[in-house]
Design an enzyme around this catalytic site. Structure first.
Site, PDB file in Angstrom:
ATOM      1  N   ASN A  35      36.402  16.012  36.984  1.00 25.77           N
ATOM      2  CA  ASN A  35      37.116  15.199  37.976  1.00 25.77           C
ATOM      3  C   ASN A  35      38.394  15.916  38.365  1.00 25.77           C
ATOM      4  O   ASN A  35      38.722  16.966  37.816  1.00 25.77           O
ATOM      5  CB  ASN A  35      37.432  13.797  37.439  1.00 25.77           C
ATOM      6  CG  ASN A  35      38.064  13.780  36.078  1.00 25.77           C
ATOM      7  OD1 ASN A  35      37.432  13.389  35.101  1.00 25.77           O
ATOM      8  ND2 ASN A  35      39.315  14.203  35.977  1.00 25.77           N
TER       9      ASN A  35
ATOM     10  N   CYS B 188      36.154  11.268  33.094  1.00 25.38           N
ATOM     11  CA  CYS B 188      35.574  12.351  32.285  1.00 25.38           C
ATOM     12  C   CYS B 188      34.157  12.074  31.798  1.00 25.38           C
ATOM     13  O   CYS B 188      33.221  12.803  32.117  1.00 25.38           O
ATOM     14  CB  CYS B 188      36.467  12.633  31.085  1.00 25.38           C
ATOM     15  SG  CYS B 188      38.178  13.039  31.490  1.00 25.38           S
TER      16      CYS B 188
END
Length: 496
Positions: free
Chosen positions: A241, A49
Protein backbone atom coordinates in the site's frame (compact mmCIF):
# COMPACT_ATOMS: atom_id res chain seq x y z
CA UNK A 1 12.52 -24.12 -15.14
CA UNK A 2 9.86 -21.47 -14.50
CA UNK A 3 10.79 -20.01 -11.10
CA UNK A 4 9.14 -17.05 -9.38
CA UNK A 5 10.56 -14.43 -7.02
CA UNK A 6 7.99 -12.05 -5.54
CA UNK A 7 9.35 -9.05 -3.62
CA UNK A 8 6.96 -6.96 -1.52
CA UNK A 9 8.00 -3.70 0.14
CA UNK A 10 6.02 -2.45 3.13
CA UNK A 11 4.24 0.91 2.82
CA UNK A 12 6.21 2.03 -0.24
CA UNK A 13 4.42 4.47 -2.52
CA UNK A 14 5.51 5.78 -5.88
CA UNK A 15 8.87 6.63 -4.36
CA UNK A 16 11.21 5.20 -7.00
CA UNK A 17 13.19 6.94 -9.68
CA UNK A 18 11.29 5.01 -12.35
CA UNK A 19 8.06 6.49 -10.94
CA UNK A 20 9.42 10.00 -11.45
CA UNK A 21 10.91 10.45 -7.98
CA UNK A 22 13.96 12.74 -8.12
CA UNK A 23 14.87 13.12 -4.43
CA UNK A 24 15.05 9.54 -3.12
CA UNK A 25 17.90 7.33 -4.30
CA UNK A 26 16.68 3.92 -5.55
CA UNK A 27 19.39 2.85 -8.05
CA UNK A 28 18.86 -0.88 -7.69
CA UNK A 29 15.13 -0.89 -8.20
CA UNK A 30 15.51 1.55 -11.09
CA UNK A 31 18.02 -0.89 -12.60
CA UNK A 32 15.54 -3.75 -12.21
CA UNK A 33 12.88 -1.66 -13.96
CA UNK A 34 15.32 -0.93 -16.80
CA UNK A 35 15.80 -4.69 -17.23
CA UNK A 36 12.08 -5.44 -17.42
CA UNK A 37 8.66 -3.81 -17.52
CA UNK A 38 7.44 -1.06 -15.24
CA UNK A 39 3.64 -0.80 -15.03
CA UNK A 40 2.95 2.86 -14.45
CA UNK A 41 -0.76 2.33 -13.74
CA UNK A 42 -0.72 -0.51 -11.22
CA UNK A 43 -3.26 -0.46 -8.39
CA UNK A 44 -3.69 -2.31 -5.13
CA UNK A 45 -7.20 -3.41 -4.30
CA UNK A 46 -6.89 -2.13 -0.74
CA UNK A 47 -4.51 0.15 1.19
CA UNK A 48 -3.86 -2.01 4.25
CA UNK A 49 -0.93 -4.38 4.77
CA UNK A 50 -2.56 -7.76 5.46
CA UNK A 51 -5.46 -7.20 3.12
CA UNK A 52 -3.27 -6.19 0.20
CA UNK A 53 -0.87 -9.09 0.71
CA UNK A 54 -3.82 -11.48 0.78
CA UNK A 55 -5.02 -10.09 -2.56
CA UNK A 56 -1.58 -10.65 -4.07
CA UNK A 57 -1.41 -14.21 -2.73
CA UNK A 58 -4.98 -15.27 -3.57
CA UNK A 59 -6.04 -13.24 -6.60
CA UNK A 60 -9.23 -12.36 -4.70
CA UNK A 61 -10.37 -9.05 -3.26
CA UNK A 62 -10.47 -8.88 0.52
CA UNK A 63 -14.26 -9.19 0.73
CA UNK A 64 -13.89 -12.41 -1.30
CA UNK A 65 -10.97 -13.97 0.57
CA UNK A 66 -11.94 -12.91 4.11
CA UNK A 67 -8.76 -11.00 5.02
CA UNK A 68 -10.76 -7.80 5.57
CA UNK A 69 -8.35 -6.35 8.12
CA UNK A 70 -4.95 -6.79 9.74
CA UNK A 71 -3.84 -10.26 10.75
CA UNK A 72 -2.40 -9.12 14.05
CA UNK A 73 -0.52 -6.27 15.67
CA UNK A 74 1.53 -5.57 18.76
CA UNK A 75 -1.65 -4.46 20.58
CA UNK A 76 -3.30 -7.85 20.02
CA UNK A 77 -6.64 -6.16 19.36
CA UNK A 78 -7.34 -7.72 15.98
CA UNK A 79 -6.97 -11.02 14.23
CA UNK A 80 -8.56 -11.08 10.80
CA UNK A 81 -7.75 -14.14 8.70
CA UNK A 82 -8.31 -15.52 5.24
CA UNK A 83 -11.21 -17.95 4.80
CA UNK A 84 -10.24 -21.59 5.30
CA UNK A 85 -11.48 -22.63 1.85
CA UNK A 86 -9.42 -20.09 -0.13
CA UNK A 87 -6.74 -21.47 -2.45
CA UNK A 88 -3.68 -19.29 -1.95
CA UNK A 89 -0.59 -19.15 -4.14
CA UNK A 90 1.47 -21.45 -1.86
CA UNK A 91 -1.35 -24.01 -1.84
CA UNK A 92 -1.80 -23.88 -5.62
CA UNK A 93 1.90 -23.97 -6.38
CA UNK A 94 2.53 -26.75 -3.89
CA UNK A 95 -0.06 -28.80 -5.77
CA UNK A 96 1.56 -28.24 -9.15
CA UNK A 97 4.98 -29.30 -7.90
CA UNK A 98 6.75 -26.13 -6.80
CA UNK A 99 8.86 -25.55 -3.71
CA UNK A 100 7.29 -22.53 -2.03
CA UNK A 101 8.82 -20.22 0.55
CA UNK A 102 8.45 -16.90 2.31
CA UNK A 103 11.08 -14.88 4.15
CA UNK A 104 10.79 -11.91 6.53
CA UNK A 105 7.32 -10.30 6.65
CA UNK A 106 4.34 -12.63 6.18
CA UNK A 107 1.30 -10.84 7.70
CA UNK A 108 -1.39 -13.15 6.28
CA UNK A 109 -2.97 -16.19 7.86
CA UNK A 110 -3.92 -18.75 8.94
CA UNK A 111 -0.93 -20.99 8.28
CA UNK A 112 -3.21 -23.74 6.98
CA UNK A 113 -4.35 -21.49 4.12
CA UNK A 114 -0.80 -20.36 3.35
CA UNK A 115 1.22 -23.62 3.60
CA UNK A 116 4.64 -22.46 2.43
CA UNK A 117 7.21 -25.25 2.52
CA UNK A 118 9.91 -22.84 3.72
CA UNK A 119 8.81 -20.14 6.14
CA UNK A 120 11.18 -17.80 7.97
CA UNK A 121 9.06 -15.05 9.42
CA UNK A 122 10.90 -12.10 10.93
CA UNK A 123 10.41 -8.45 11.80
CA UNK A 124 14.03 -7.56 11.14
CA UNK A 125 15.12 -4.64 8.96
CA UNK A 126 18.47 -6.33 8.41
CA UNK A 127 18.19 -6.71 4.65
CA UNK A 128 21.52 -8.55 4.54
CA UNK A 129 20.02 -11.26 6.76
CA UNK A 130 17.07 -11.48 4.38
CA UNK A 131 19.42 -12.00 1.44
CA UNK A 132 21.37 -14.64 3.38
CA UNK A 133 18.19 -16.59 4.11
CA UNK A 134 17.16 -16.33 0.47
CA UNK A 135 20.57 -17.74 -0.47
CA UNK A 136 19.91 -20.66 1.86
CA UNK A 137 16.55 -21.22 0.19
CA UNK A 138 18.11 -21.17 -3.29
CA UNK A 139 20.81 -23.59 -2.13
CA UNK A 140 18.19 -25.96 -0.74
CA UNK A 141 16.30 -25.88 -4.02
CA UNK A 142 19.47 -26.53 -6.00
CA UNK A 143 20.35 -29.50 -3.80
CA UNK A 144 16.90 -31.05 -4.12
CA UNK A 145 17.24 -34.22 -6.21
CA UNK A 146 13.76 -33.66 -7.65
CA UNK A 147 14.89 -30.29 -9.09
CA UNK A 148 11.50 -28.70 -8.56
CA UNK A 149 10.89 -25.07 -9.60
CA UNK A 150 10.46 -22.56 -6.80
CA UNK A 151 8.17 -19.72 -5.82
CA UNK A 152 9.76 -17.50 -3.15
CA UNK A 153 8.14 -14.45 -1.58
CA UNK A 154 10.38 -11.93 0.20
CA UNK A 155 8.55 -9.38 2.32
CA UNK A 156 10.61 -6.43 3.58
CA UNK A 157 9.65 -4.53 6.72
CA UNK A 158 10.96 -1.31 5.22
CA UNK A 159 9.86 1.38 4.75
CA UNK A 160 7.12 0.79 7.35
CA UNK A 161 7.16 2.91 10.50
CA UNK A 162 8.73 1.57 13.66
CA UNK A 163 6.95 1.85 17.02
CA UNK A 164 8.23 5.33 17.81
CA UNK A 165 6.31 8.47 16.94
CA UNK A 166 8.34 9.52 13.92
CA UNK A 167 10.80 6.74 13.25
CA UNK A 168 11.40 4.30 10.42
CA UNK A 169 13.93 1.93 11.93
CA UNK A 170 16.98 4.06 11.19
CA UNK A 171 18.26 4.12 14.76
CA UNK A 172 20.13 0.84 14.32
CA UNK A 173 23.18 0.07 12.19
CA UNK A 174 23.37 -3.17 10.22
CA UNK A 175 26.67 -4.68 9.04
CA UNK A 176 27.24 -4.23 5.32
CA UNK A 177 24.34 -1.82 4.89
CA UNK A 178 24.97 1.86 4.27
CA UNK A 179 22.83 4.43 6.05
CA UNK A 180 21.91 7.48 4.01
CA UNK A 181 20.60 10.46 5.95
CA UNK A 182 18.39 12.97 4.19
CA UNK A 183 18.09 16.65 5.06
CA UNK A 184 14.48 17.49 6.00
CA UNK A 185 14.92 20.86 4.29
CA UNK A 186 15.58 19.14 0.97
CA UNK A 187 12.83 16.51 0.89
CA UNK A 188 10.00 16.82 -1.59
CA UNK A 189 6.65 17.04 0.19
CA UNK A 190 4.04 15.17 -1.88
CA UNK A 191 0.81 16.96 -2.68
CA UNK A 192 -1.25 14.68 -0.43
CA UNK A 193 0.65 16.05 2.62
CA UNK A 194 1.11 19.54 4.05
CA UNK A 195 4.50 21.19 4.19
CA UNK A 196 5.33 21.50 7.88
CA UNK A 197 8.46 20.66 9.92
CA UNK A 198 7.04 17.43 11.32
CA UNK A 199 6.13 16.12 7.87
CA UNK A 200 9.58 16.97 6.54
CA UNK A 201 11.26 15.27 9.49
CA UNK A 202 9.31 12.04 8.98
CA UNK A 203 9.80 12.08 5.20
CA UNK A 204 13.56 12.30 5.68
CA UNK A 205 13.44 9.20 7.89
CA UNK A 206 11.12 7.46 5.43
CA UNK A 207 13.56 8.14 2.58
CA UNK A 208 16.39 6.52 4.55
CA UNK A 209 14.32 3.38 5.08
CA UNK A 210 13.63 3.21 1.33
CA UNK A 211 17.37 3.46 0.66
CA UNK A 212 18.00 0.52 2.99
CA UNK A 213 15.30 -1.57 1.30
CA UNK A 214 16.74 -0.74 -2.14
CA UNK A 215 20.12 -2.11 -1.01
CA UNK A 216 18.39 -5.24 0.19
CA UNK A 217 16.85 -5.84 -3.24
CA UNK A 218 20.32 -5.63 -4.81
CA UNK A 219 21.64 -8.19 -2.30
CA UNK A 220 18.69 -10.49 -2.94
CA UNK A 221 19.05 -10.35 -6.73
CA UNK A 222 22.79 -10.98 -6.40
CA UNK A 223 22.01 -14.19 -4.49
CA UNK A 224 19.51 -15.21 -7.16
CA UNK A 225 22.21 -14.75 -9.81
CA UNK A 226 24.85 -16.55 -7.73
CA UNK A 227 22.46 -19.52 -7.41
CA UNK A 228 22.21 -19.69 -11.20
CA UNK A 229 18.58 -18.65 -11.48
CA UNK A 230 18.76 -15.14 -12.91
CA UNK A 231 17.73 -16.38 -16.37
CA UNK A 232 14.92 -18.74 -15.39
CA UNK A 233 13.09 -16.67 -12.76
CA UNK A 234 10.17 -14.30 -13.13
CA UNK A 235 10.90 -11.40 -10.75
CA UNK A 236 8.09 -9.15 -9.55
CA UNK A 237 8.58 -6.19 -7.23
CA UNK A 238 5.74 -4.20 -5.69
CA UNK A 239 4.42 -2.73 -2.43
CA UNK A 240 1.36 -3.55 -0.34
CA UNK A 241 0.00 0.00 0.00
CA UNK A 242 1.02 3.63 -0.17
CA UNK A 243 3.18 5.64 2.25
CA UNK A 244 2.41 5.43 6.00
CA UNK A 245 0.90 8.88 6.29
CA UNK A 246 -2.66 10.16 6.60
CA UNK A 247 -4.40 10.77 3.26
CA UNK A 248 -2.58 7.72 1.87
CA UNK A 249 -2.35 4.44 3.81
CA UNK A 250 -5.76 2.95 4.72
CA UNK A 251 -7.52 5.20 2.20
CA UNK A 252 -8.49 4.25 -1.34
CA UNK A 253 -7.33 7.56 -2.72
CA UNK A 254 -4.61 7.16 -5.33
CA UNK A 255 -1.89 8.01 -2.80
CA UNK A 256 -2.82 4.78 -1.02
CA UNK A 257 -3.41 2.39 -3.95
CA UNK A 258 -1.50 3.66 -7.03
CA UNK A 259 1.77 1.77 -6.55
CA UNK A 260 4.96 0.69 -8.31
CA UNK A 261 4.98 -2.67 -10.11
CA UNK A 262 8.13 -3.98 -11.80
CA UNK A 263 8.09 -7.25 -13.74
CA UNK A 264 11.21 -8.86 -15.15
CA UNK A 265 10.59 -11.84 -17.42
CA UNK A 266 13.68 -13.70 -18.68
CA UNK A 267 14.24 -12.91 -22.34
CA UNK A 268 11.56 -10.24 -22.53
CA UNK A 269 12.11 -6.75 -23.91
CA UNK A 270 13.87 -4.50 -21.34
CA UNK A 271 13.06 -0.96 -20.33
CA UNK A 272 9.33 -1.03 -21.11
CA UNK A 273 7.10 1.60 -19.52
CA UNK A 274 3.64 0.06 -19.71
CA UNK A 275 0.70 2.50 -19.35
CA UNK A 276 -2.09 -0.07 -19.05
CA UNK A 277 -4.14 -0.33 -15.86
CA UNK A 278 -3.45 -3.51 -13.91
CA UNK A 279 -4.70 -4.65 -10.52
CA UNK A 280 -3.13 -6.72 -7.77
CA UNK A 281 -5.79 -9.38 -8.46
CA UNK A 282 -3.91 -9.89 -11.76
CA UNK A 283 -0.66 -10.95 -10.07
CA UNK A 284 -1.56 -14.54 -9.14
CA UNK A 285 -3.11 -15.24 -12.58
CA UNK A 286 0.14 -13.95 -14.10
CA UNK A 287 2.18 -16.35 -11.96
CA UNK A 288 -0.06 -19.27 -12.97
CA UNK A 289 0.28 -18.28 -16.62
CA UNK A 290 4.09 -18.12 -16.32
CA UNK A 291 4.12 -21.56 -14.70
CA UNK A 292 2.04 -23.02 -17.54
CA UNK A 293 -1.10 -23.49 -15.46
CA UNK A 294 -3.31 -20.61 -16.58
CA UNK A 295 -6.30 -22.95 -16.44
CA UNK A 296 -6.18 -22.85 -12.63
CA UNK A 297 -7.33 -19.24 -12.74
CA UNK A 298 -10.68 -20.50 -14.04
CA UNK A 299 -11.07 -23.02 -11.25
CA UNK A 300 -14.23 -22.15 -9.28
CA UNK A 301 -13.64 -20.69 -5.85
CA UNK A 302 -15.74 -21.85 -2.91
CA UNK A 303 -19.16 -20.30 -2.46
CA UNK A 304 -19.67 -17.25 -0.30
CA UNK A 305 -21.89 -17.83 2.70
CA UNK A 306 -21.30 -21.52 3.11
CA UNK A 307 -22.14 -22.78 -0.35
CA UNK A 308 -25.67 -21.59 -1.17
CA UNK A 309 -26.33 -22.42 -4.84
CA UNK A 310 -28.80 -19.52 -4.86
CA UNK A 311 -25.88 -17.13 -4.46
CA UNK A 312 -23.81 -18.44 -7.36
CA UNK A 313 -22.70 -15.64 -9.65
CA UNK A 314 -19.31 -15.30 -11.32
CA UNK A 315 -17.63 -17.81 -9.08
CA UNK A 316 -14.07 -17.42 -10.39
CA UNK A 317 -11.17 -15.07 -9.88
CA UNK A 318 -11.68 -11.73 -11.59
CA UNK A 319 -7.99 -11.18 -12.37
CA UNK A 320 -6.14 -12.04 -15.58
CA UNK A 321 -2.54 -12.53 -16.61
CA UNK A 322 -0.70 -9.44 -17.81
CA UNK A 323 2.04 -11.46 -19.50
CA UNK A 324 0.36 -11.08 -22.94
CA UNK A 325 0.58 -7.28 -22.67
CA UNK A 326 4.00 -7.12 -21.02
CA UNK A 327 5.69 -5.22 -23.86
CA UNK A 328 2.84 -2.80 -24.62
CA UNK A 329 3.75 0.87 -24.60
CA UNK A 330 0.33 2.17 -25.67
CA UNK A 331 -2.98 1.96 -23.85
CA UNK A 332 -5.35 -0.88 -24.64
CA UNK A 333 -9.15 -0.38 -24.26
CA UNK A 334 -9.60 -3.67 -22.40
CA UNK A 335 -7.10 -2.58 -19.71
CA UNK A 336 -8.70 0.73 -18.78
CA UNK A 337 -10.13 0.31 -15.27
CA UNK A 338 -9.61 -1.37 -11.89
CA UNK A 339 -11.72 -1.99 -8.79
CA UNK A 340 -10.85 -2.05 -5.11
CA UNK A 341 -12.22 -2.94 -1.70
CA UNK A 342 -11.42 -1.78 1.84
CA UNK A 343 -13.32 -2.65 5.02
CA UNK A 344 -11.06 -2.63 8.10
CA UNK A 345 -7.50 -1.70 8.95
CA UNK A 346 -7.32 -2.39 12.67
CA UNK A 347 -10.38 -3.84 14.36
CA UNK A 348 -11.41 -0.36 15.46
CA UNK A 349 -10.81 1.17 12.01
CA UNK A 350 -14.04 0.24 10.22
CA UNK A 351 -14.90 2.17 7.08
CA UNK A 352 -16.10 -0.06 4.22
CA UNK A 353 -15.40 1.54 0.85
CA UNK A 354 -15.38 0.22 -2.70
CA UNK A 355 -13.82 2.02 -5.66
CA UNK A 356 -13.77 2.10 -9.44
CA UNK A 357 -10.78 3.77 -11.10
CA UNK A 358 -10.77 4.58 -14.81
CA UNK A 359 -8.15 6.59 -16.62
CA UNK A 360 -10.01 9.81 -15.96
CA UNK A 361 -12.45 9.23 -13.10
CA UNK A 362 -12.39 7.76 -9.60
CA UNK A 363 -15.62 6.66 -7.93
CA UNK A 364 -15.82 5.76 -4.23
CA UNK A 365 -18.81 4.14 -2.54
CA UNK A 366 -18.53 4.77 1.20
CA UNK A 367 -20.95 2.25 2.71
CA UNK A 368 -20.78 3.54 6.31
CA UNK A 369 -20.32 7.17 5.39
CA UNK A 370 -22.07 8.45 8.52
CA UNK A 371 -19.02 7.35 10.51
CA UNK A 372 -15.95 9.54 10.86
CA UNK A 373 -13.11 8.23 8.73
CA UNK A 374 -10.86 6.34 11.19
CA UNK A 375 -7.15 6.69 11.87
CA UNK A 376 -4.80 3.71 11.98
CA UNK A 377 -3.06 3.86 15.36
CA UNK A 378 0.43 4.49 14.00
CA UNK A 379 -0.77 7.35 11.81
CA UNK A 380 -2.77 9.02 14.57
CA UNK A 381 0.30 8.97 16.82
CA UNK A 382 2.63 10.25 14.11
CA UNK A 383 4.41 13.57 14.46
CA UNK A 384 3.33 14.43 10.91
CA UNK A 385 -0.38 14.27 11.78
CA UNK A 386 0.20 16.26 14.94
CA UNK A 387 2.00 18.90 12.91
CA UNK A 388 -0.71 19.14 10.26
CA UNK A 389 -3.65 19.29 12.66
CA UNK A 390 -1.97 22.03 14.71
CA UNK A 391 -0.79 24.11 11.77
CA UNK A 392 -2.43 27.44 11.02
CA UNK A 393 -4.11 26.04 7.89
CA UNK A 394 -5.21 22.80 9.59
CA UNK A 395 -5.16 20.93 6.28
CA UNK A 396 -3.89 17.61 4.98
CA UNK A 397 -2.28 18.54 1.70
CA UNK A 398 -4.97 20.25 -0.36
CA UNK A 399 -7.75 18.63 1.67
CA UNK A 400 -9.40 20.22 4.70
CA UNK A 401 -9.44 18.04 7.76
CA UNK A 402 -13.24 18.14 7.69
CA UNK A 403 -13.13 16.87 4.10
CA UNK A 404 -10.87 14.01 5.20
CA UNK A 405 -12.89 12.94 8.25
CA UNK A 406 -16.43 13.47 6.93
CA UNK A 407 -17.22 11.95 3.55
CA UNK A 408 -20.45 11.46 1.67
CA UNK A 409 -21.95 8.15 0.51
CA UNK A 410 -20.38 8.65 -2.90
CA UNK A 411 -17.30 10.46 -4.14
CA UNK A 412 -16.55 11.18 -7.78
CA UNK A 413 -13.35 12.83 -8.94
CA UNK A 414 -12.17 14.03 -12.32
CA UNK A 415 -8.52 13.04 -12.09
CA UNK A 416 -7.45 15.13 -15.06
CA UNK A 417 -8.60 18.32 -13.32
CA UNK A 418 -8.22 17.07 -9.75
CA UNK A 419 -5.52 14.37 -9.39
CA UNK A 420 -5.52 14.66 -5.60
CA UNK A 421 -9.21 13.74 -5.32
CA UNK A 422 -10.30 16.81 -3.41
CA UNK A 423 -13.31 18.23 -5.33
CA UNK A 424 -16.17 15.74 -4.97
CA UNK A 425 -18.42 15.91 -8.05
CA UNK A 426 -21.00 13.39 -6.85
CA UNK A 427 -23.69 16.05 -6.47
CA UNK A 428 -22.69 18.08 -9.52
CA UNK A 429 -25.58 18.00 -12.03
CA UNK A 430 -23.12 18.18 -14.92
CA UNK A 431 -21.57 14.88 -13.83
CA UNK A 432 -24.71 12.89 -12.99
CA UNK A 433 -24.49 10.73 -16.11
CA UNK A 434 -20.92 9.77 -15.26
CA UNK A 435 -21.86 9.16 -11.63
CA UNK A 436 -24.70 6.82 -12.56
CA UNK A 437 -22.49 4.90 -14.99
CA UNK A 438 -19.75 4.48 -12.38
CA UNK A 439 -22.28 3.44 -9.75
CA UNK A 440 -23.76 0.83 -12.10
CA UNK A 441 -20.35 -0.59 -13.02
CA UNK A 442 -19.23 -0.75 -9.40
CA UNK A 443 -22.42 -2.48 -8.28
CA UNK A 444 -22.13 -5.03 -11.07
CA UNK A 445 -18.62 -5.76 -9.84
CA UNK A 446 -19.83 -6.04 -6.24
CA UNK A 447 -22.40 -8.60 -7.32
CA UNK A 448 -19.92 -10.49 -9.47
CA UNK A 449 -17.53 -10.76 -6.51
CA UNK A 450 -20.34 -11.61 -4.05
CA UNK A 451 -19.60 -8.59 -1.89
CA UNK A 452 -21.42 -8.75 1.48
CA UNK A 453 -21.26 -4.93 1.57
CA UNK A 454 -23.72 -4.59 -1.30
CA UNK A 455 -26.18 -2.59 0.79
CA UNK A 456 -29.76 -1.44 0.28
CA UNK A 457 -31.86 0.31 2.92
CA UNK A 458 -28.91 0.12 5.30
CA UNK A 459 -28.52 -3.69 5.22
CA UNK A 460 -26.56 -6.22 3.23
CA UNK A 461 -28.75 -7.82 0.57
CA UNK A 462 -26.50 -10.86 0.80
CA UNK A 463 -27.83 -11.68 4.28
CA UNK A 464 -31.52 -11.39 3.41
CA UNK A 465 -31.71 -12.84 -0.08
CA UNK A 466 -34.19 -15.50 1.05
CA UNK A 467 -36.59 -12.86 2.37
CA UNK A 468 -36.29 -10.85 -0.83
CA UNK A 469 -37.10 -13.97 -2.83
CA UNK A 470 -40.08 -14.57 -0.55
CA UNK A 471 -41.56 -11.23 -1.60
CA UNK A 472 -40.26 -8.81 1.02
CA UNK A 473 -40.37 -5.26 -0.27
CA UNK A 474 -37.23 -3.18 0.10
CA UNK A 475 -36.65 0.47 -0.87
CA UNK A 476 -34.03 1.00 -3.56
CA UNK A 477 -31.74 3.30 -1.59
CA UNK A 478 -28.35 3.01 0.09
CA UNK A 479 -29.33 3.91 3.65
CA UNK A 480 -32.31 3.54 5.97
CA UNK A 481 -34.38 6.73 5.98
CA UNK A 482 -35.61 7.42 9.52
CA UNK A 483 -37.88 10.18 8.23
CA UNK A 484 -39.46 7.87 5.66
CA UNK A 485 -39.28 4.35 7.10
CA UNK A 486 -42.13 2.79 5.07
CA UNK A 487 -41.24 -0.04 2.74
CA UNK A 488 -44.64 -0.54 1.13
CA UNK A 489 -43.43 1.07 -2.10
CA UNK A 490 -40.20 -0.93 -2.13
CA UNK A 491 -38.99 -2.01 -5.54
CA UNK A 492 -36.05 -4.29 -4.74
CA UNK A 493 -36.86 -7.82 -5.88
CA UNK A 494 -33.35 -9.10 -6.45
CA UNK A 495 -30.09 -9.70 -4.68
CA UNK A 496 -28.11 -10.41 -7.82
Amino acid sequence: MKNILLIIADDLGRNLGVCGETCIKTPNLDKLAAQGTYFDMAFASTASCSGSRSVIQTGLHTHENGQIGLLRGFTGLHYFTTFDHVESSPKLFNEIGYTTGIINKVHVGPDSVYPWHWREESATRDVAWTAERAAAFFSSVNEDPDKKPFFLTVGYIDPHRDHTRGGFGNFKEYPGIDHLAYDPAEVQVPEFLSDCPEVRQELAEYYSAIWRMDQGVAMLLAELKKAGHEDDTLVVFTSDNGPPFVNSKSTLYDAGVHLPLIVKVPGAKPGVINPNMVSFVDILPTFLDWAGHAELNDKPKAQWGGGHPELELNNKRQGRSFLPILNETTTLPEWDHVFGSHTFHELTSYYPTRYLRTRRYKYHRNVAWQLDFPFPGDLYGALSWEGMRNSEEAKIGQRTIANYIRRGPEELFDLEADPNEVNNLAKDPAHQEILLDCRKRLEEWQLATEDPWYFRDGISTRTIYNHIDAGMKMPDRFDFDVDNPASRDGVISRYK
